[in-house]
Scaffold this motif. Sequence first.
Motif, short mmCIF file in Angstrom:
data_model
loop_
_atom_site.label_atom_id
_atom_site.label_comp_id
_atom_site.label_asym_id
_atom_site.label_seq_id
_atom_site.Cartn_x
_atom_site.Cartn_y
_atom_site.Cartn_z
N PRO A 56 0.76 -1.27 -0.06
CA PRO A 56 0.07 -0.04 -0.01
C PRO A 56 0.72 1.37 0.02
O PRO A 56 2.02 1.19 0.38
N ARG A 57 0.24 2.46 -0.33
CA ARG A 57 1.07 3.60 -0.34
C ARG A 57 1.13 4.02 1.11
O ARG A 57 2.13 4.46 1.53
N PHE A 58 0.31 3.85 1.97
CA PHE A 58 0.11 4.12 3.24
C PHE A 58 0.01 3.08 4.19
O PHE A 58 -1.08 2.40 4.26
N LEU A 59 1.15 2.52 4.85
CA LEU A 59 0.83 1.32 5.68
C LEU A 59 0.94 1.66 7.15
O LEU A 59 1.62 2.49 7.62
N GLY A 60 0.22 0.83 8.00
CA GLY A 60 0.09 1.03 8.98
C GLY A 60 0.63 -0.24 9.88
O GLY A 60 0.47 -1.48 9.40
N ILE A 61 1.44 -0.04 10.95
CA ILE A 61 2.09 -1.25 11.56
C ILE A 61 1.92 -1.23 13.10
O ILE A 61 1.97 -0.17 13.62
N SER A 113 2.72 4.52 9.36
CA SER A 113 2.26 4.77 10.85
C SER A 113 2.61 3.73 11.67
O SER A 113 2.17 2.60 11.23
N MET A 114 3.25 3.87 12.69
CA MET A 114 3.48 2.95 13.79
C MET A 114 3.69 3.56 14.98
O MET A 114 3.77 4.61 15.37
N ASP A 115 3.69 2.60 16.25
CA ASP A 115 3.53 3.12 17.41
C ASP A 115 5.28 3.08 17.93
O ASP A 115 5.92 2.69 16.97
N MET A 116 5.40 3.10 19.02
CA MET A 116 6.84 3.44 19.64
C MET A 116 7.46 2.25 19.88
O MET A 116 8.64 1.99 20.51
N SER A 117 7.22 1.13 19.25
CA SER A 117 7.76 -0.28 19.58
C SER A 117 9.01 -0.15 19.14
O SER A 117 9.51 0.51 17.99
N THR A 118 10.14 -0.45 19.80
CA THR A 118 11.67 -0.62 19.65
C THR A 118 11.96 -1.21 18.28
O THR A 118 13.18 -0.93 17.59
N SER A 119 11.30 -2.29 17.68
CA SER A 119 11.43 -2.86 16.57
C SER A 119 10.95 -2.21 15.16
O SER A 119 11.51 -2.45 14.17
#
Length: 131
Positions: A56-61, A113-119
Amino acid sequence: MRRYIGTQALNQPLSDVGNALHVGSRFVQTCFQTMLEEELNAQGTLEDETSDLPSPRFLGIDEFARRKGHVYDTILCDLEHSKMLEVSDGRTLEAVCRLLGRLKDPHAVEAVSMDMSTSFRPAVQQCLPHA
């Protein structure tokens, strides 16, 4: 009702869904996970963890706990089309890189777009350097 609960958990914290519907957050989590598995199975992506995934153009993890504080999974979403792409075991750098490596065209991903996960951040920098 279980599908409705699982769908509500797509947009709200599990505890908020549980409080609103007067059920436990663990039950909400089970409904959510079941709904995800059904969706992925319908798309034909649940059983083959090596198949290519659309880019996708905009990926969420994001990550979610199967067992609070113990077992985590990672979910990839197409944010532009509000579509779930994959749920994968683990949230380690290696697991996330393996998951991102399945994208058909990594250069097509413009933003993540992602959260603050260190990985997540190092995995995106390594696997999707153009995003």
